[in-house]
Each structure stands twice: as C-alpha cells, then as structure tokens.
Design a protein around this motif. Structure first.
Motif, PDB file in Angstrom:
ATOM      1  N   GLN A 119       0.705  -1.169   0.038  1.00 39.74           N
ATOM      2  CA  GLN A 119      -0.031  -0.131  -0.038  1.00 39.74           C
ATOM      3  C   GLN A 119       1.139   1.187   0.318  1.00 39.74           C
ATOM      4  OE1 GLN A 119      -2.914  -0.374   3.306  1.00 39.74           O
ATOM      5  NE2 GLN A 119      -3.944  -1.486   2.057  1.00 39.74           N
ATOM      6  N   PRO A 120       0.665   2.986  -0.419  1.00 39.83           N
ATOM      7  CA  PRO A 120       1.081   3.498  -0.285  1.00 39.83           C
ATOM      8  C   PRO A 120       1.212   3.606   1.199  1.00 39.83           C
ATOM      9  CG  PRO A 120      -0.920   3.922  -1.623  1.00 39.83           C
ATOM     10  CD  PRO A 120      -1.208   1.966  -1.142  1.00 39.83           C
ATOM     11  N   GLY A 121       2.905   4.610   1.259  1.00 38.48           N
ATOM     12  CA  GLY A 121       3.299   4.844   2.424  1.00 38.48           C
ATOM     13  C   GLY A 121       3.988   3.255   3.356  1.00 38.48           C
ATOM     14  N   SER A 139       7.923   4.814   2.044  1.00 37.74           N
ATOM     15  CA  SER A 139       7.013   6.188   2.073  1.00 37.74           C
ATOM     16  C   SER A 139       7.102   5.717   0.896  1.00 37.74           C
ATOM     17  CB  SER A 139       7.819   7.104   1.753  1.00 37.74           C
ATOM     18  OG  SER A 139       8.033   7.317   3.684  1.00 37.74           O
ATOM     19  N   LEU A 140       6.703   4.425   0.231  1.00 40.12           N
ATOM     20  CA  LEU A 140       5.968   3.874  -1.143  1.00 40.12           C
ATOM     21  C   LEU A 140       5.254   5.138  -2.148  1.00 40.12           C
ATOM     22  CD1 LEU A 140       7.535   0.180  -1.227  1.00 40.12           C
ATOM     23  CD2 LEU A 140       8.796   1.984  -3.100  1.00 40.12           C
ATOM     24  N   GLU A 198       3.895   6.084  -7.877  1.00 35.96           N
ATOM     25  CA  GLU A 198       4.468   6.024  -9.528  1.00 35.96           C
ATOM     26  C   GLU A 198       5.437   5.327  -8.725  1.00 35.96           C
ATOM     27  OE1 GLU A 198       2.883   8.867  -7.440  1.00 35.96           O
ATOM     28  OE2 GLU A 198       4.377  10.153  -6.863  1.00 35.96           O
ATOM     29  N   ASP A 199       5.852   4.578  -7.906  1.00 31.68           N
ATOM     30  CA  ASP A 199       6.979   3.856  -7.178  1.00 31.68           C
ATOM     31  C   ASP A 199       6.861   2.137  -8.423  1.00 31.68           C
ATOM     32  OD1 ASP A 199       7.574   5.251  -4.278  1.00 31.68           O
ATOM     33  OD2 ASP A 199       8.613   5.342  -5.946  1.00 31.68           O
ATOM     34  N   THR A 200       5.425   1.925  -8.892  1.00 31.90           N
ATOM     35  CA  THR A 200       5.456   0.341  -9.623  1.00 31.90           C
ATOM     36  C   THR A 200       5.912   0.568 -10.832  1.00 31.90           C
ATOM     37  OG1 THR A 200       2.843   1.084  -8.517  1.00 31.90           O
ATOM     38  CG2 THR A 200       3.252  -0.469 -10.426  1.00 31.90           C
ATOM     39  N   ALA A 201       6.645  -0.698 -10.880  1.00 32.83           N
ATOM     40  CA  ALA A 201       7.404  -0.602 -11.637  1.00 32.83           C
ATOM     41  C   ALA A 201       8.155  -1.867 -11.762  1.00 32.83           C
ATOM     42  CB  ALA A 201       8.680  -0.002 -11.621  1.00 32.83           C
ATOM     43  N   VAL A 202       8.979  -2.718 -12.467  1.00 31.58           N
ATOM     44  CA  VAL A 202       9.680  -3.811 -12.309  1.00 31.58           C
ATOM     45  C   VAL A 202      10.667  -3.693 -12.442  1.00 31.58           C
ATOM     46  CG1 VAL A 202      11.093  -5.672 -13.757  1.00 31.58           C
ATOM     47  CG2 VAL A 202       8.410  -4.361 -14.300  1.00 31.58           C
ATOM     48  N   THR A 222      12.313  -8.071 -10.569  1.00 29.98           N
ATOM     49  CA  THR A 222      10.654  -7.951  -9.859  1.00 29.98           C
ATOM     50  C   THR A 222      10.156  -6.821  -9.691  1.00 29.98           C
ATOM     51  OG1 THR A 222      10.341  -8.562  -7.294  1.00 29.98           O
ATOM     52  CG2 THR A 222      12.219  -7.529  -7.966  1.00 29.98           C
ATOM     53  N   GLN A 223       8.717  -7.298 -10.045  1.00 25.55           N
ATOM     54  CA  GLN A 223       8.173  -5.861  -9.900  1.00 25.55           C
ATOM     55  C   GLN A 223       7.554  -6.135  -8.420  1.00 25.55           C
ATOM     56  OE1 GLN A 223       5.556  -5.335 -12.684  1.00 25.55           O
ATOM     57  NE2 GLN A 223       5.110  -3.380 -10.797  1.00 25.55           N
ATOM     58  N   VAL A 224       7.628  -4.709  -8.672  1.00 22.43           N
ATOM     59  CA  VAL A 224       6.963  -4.036  -7.437  1.00 22.43           C
ATOM     60  C   VAL A 224       5.457  -3.311  -7.632  1.00 22.43           C
ATOM     61  CG1 VAL A 224       7.570  -2.352  -5.566  1.00 22.43           C
ATOM     62  CG2 VAL A 224       9.211  -3.228  -6.396  1.00 22.43           C
ATOM     63  N   THR A 225       4.906  -3.199  -7.296  1.00 20.17           N
ATOM     64  CA  THR A 225       3.633  -2.858  -7.610  1.00 20.17           C
ATOM     65  C   THR A 225       2.555  -1.471  -5.526  1.00 20.17           C
ATOM     66  OG1 THR A 225       2.728  -3.974  -8.997  1.00 20.17           O
ATOM     67  CG2 THR A 225       1.026  -2.899  -7.787  1.00 20.17           C
TER      68      THR A 225
END
Length: 120
Positions: A13-15, A84-85, A88-92, A114-117
């Motif tokens: 989740q965000p944050g 503090s994700l 917009e940090d979503t990416a491989v 590795t996928q980060v969502t």
C-alpha cells in the motif's frame, strides 16, 4: 558463469515498505558497482540507485530520502530498502552488477526483474 537472483518484490500500500535483494553467484573475483534500475510500463528503464565498492552511493532525485541501497560484499548481495512508497514507484525492478571475473574480464550482469506494485 554468473547468476543473479532477485527477491523481495510484491504488492504494498502507499506509504508502505519493501526490501529487495539481489544475490550473485558463480565465478566472481570482485564486484565493483551494484545498482538498481526500474522500468514502468511504457517508460524507459531508469537508474534508481547504485553503490560502489568503496561504499559511495548515488540516488535518483525521485527516491532520495525514501530508498536506501546497501551491499554485503561477503555475500555478493545488494539490497534496496524502499520506504514511503508511492504509486509512481510501481515498476519492474532490476539489479545490475559490474562483475570482475579475472584481471582481464569485467562484465555487467542483470537480474531477472521483480515486480513492485504500490496500490491501495
């Protein structure tokens, strides 16, 4: 000759926070530069952070103060602590290691990604 294995991605989740790891194995004499890149859909791959053998670090402006890169030379492993994700940090995320195999050969190797969502 050299294999990289990434781990630690996922949905957050965000944050929230995540820690990525990238471990290298094989015929390695030394590793100079270790870095993390990311690629979001429809965008070019970009440098997130890197760390030299002496410990100096470099960060993209978008992650400064939120992400921390570190390395364990004994384990040939690089880490990326992400806090503090934001969505917009979503990416491989890909690790990249500059590996010296012997006195004549030094190559760049990439992890599998590795996928980060980041989403609520």
């Amino acid at each position: 000759q050299v294999q990289l294995v990434e781990s630690g991605g996922g949905l957050v989740q965000p944050g929230g926070s995540l820690r990525l790891s990238c471990a290298a194995s094989g015929s390695i004499l030394s590793i100079n530069r270790m870095g993390w890149y990311r690629q979001a859909p429809g965008k070019q791959r970009e440098l997130v952070a890197d760390i030299r053998s002496g410990g100096s670090t470099n960060y993209a402006d978008s992650v400064k103060g939120r992400f921390t890169i570190s390395r364990d030379n004994a384990k040939n492993t690089v880490y990326l602590q992400m806090s503090s994700l934001k969505p917009e940090d979503t990416a491989v995320y890909y690790c990249n290691l500059r590996v010296r195999l012997d006195i004549l050969r030094e190559y760049d190797y990439w992890g599998q990604g590795t996928q980060v969502t980041v989403s609520s």
